[in-house]
Design a protein around this motif. Structure first.
Motif, PDB file in Angstrom:
ATOM      1  N   ALA A  14       2.828   1.006  -0.125  1.00  0.00           N
ATOM      2  CA  ALA A  14       4.204   0.956  -0.618  1.00  0.00           C
ATOM      3  C   ALA A  14       5.094   0.178   0.358  1.00  0.00           C
ATOM      4  O   ALA A  14       4.710  -0.055   1.508  1.00  0.00           O
ATOM      5  N   ARG A  23       4.094   4.407   6.258  1.00  0.00           N
ATOM      6  CA  ARG A  23       4.134   3.763   4.942  1.00  0.00           C
ATOM      7  C   ARG A  23       3.325   4.641   4.017  1.00  0.00           C
ATOM      8  O   ARG A  23       2.335   5.250   4.424  1.00  0.00           O
ATOM      9  N   TRP A  32      -1.174   9.349  -3.083  1.00  0.00           N
ATOM     10  CA  TRP A  32      -0.323   8.722  -2.081  1.00  0.00           C
ATOM     11  C   TRP A  32      -0.164   9.653  -0.885  1.00  0.00           C
ATOM     12  O   TRP A  32      -0.038  10.865  -1.055  1.00  0.00           O
ATOM     13  N   ARG A  62       2.952  -4.044  -1.050  1.00  0.00           N
ATOM     14  CA  ARG A  62       4.174  -4.269  -1.823  1.00  0.00           C
ATOM     15  C   ARG A  62       5.107  -5.243  -1.108  1.00  0.00           C
ATOM     16  O   ARG A  62       5.875  -5.947  -1.739  1.00  0.00           O
TER      17      ARG A  62
END
Length: 76
Positions: A14, A23, A32, A62
């Motif tokens: 992310a 992160r 996640w 990302r």
């Protein structure tokens, strides 16, 4: 005929959150979780021991590939 032309990434990372030393990362087949760079490398090696993390398409970033938030010991 296999319509899949490339392998899915082993991890998704992310965007950097300015208020955190971590992160959010999702390894293939897992949820996640917040990790720092050392944890990321260790978990990737444990889950995917033969994967070359820097190979194209292995990690989906990302933003800012291979950058981690600045954090200094003692900070909350």
């Amino acid at each position: 005929m296999d319509t899949k032309t490339r392998e899915d990434p082993i991890a998704e990372v992310a965007p950097i959150d300015a208020d955190s030393r971590y992160r959010l990362v999702r390894f293939r087949g897992h949820d996640w979780e917040p990790v720092d760079e050392q944890e990321f490398r260790a978990e990737a090696a444990r889950l995917f021991p033969r994967a070359e993390l820097t190979a194209p398409g292995k990690v989906a970033w990302r933003d800012h590939p291979w950058e981690w938030p600045t954090w200094h010991p003692g900070e909350a």
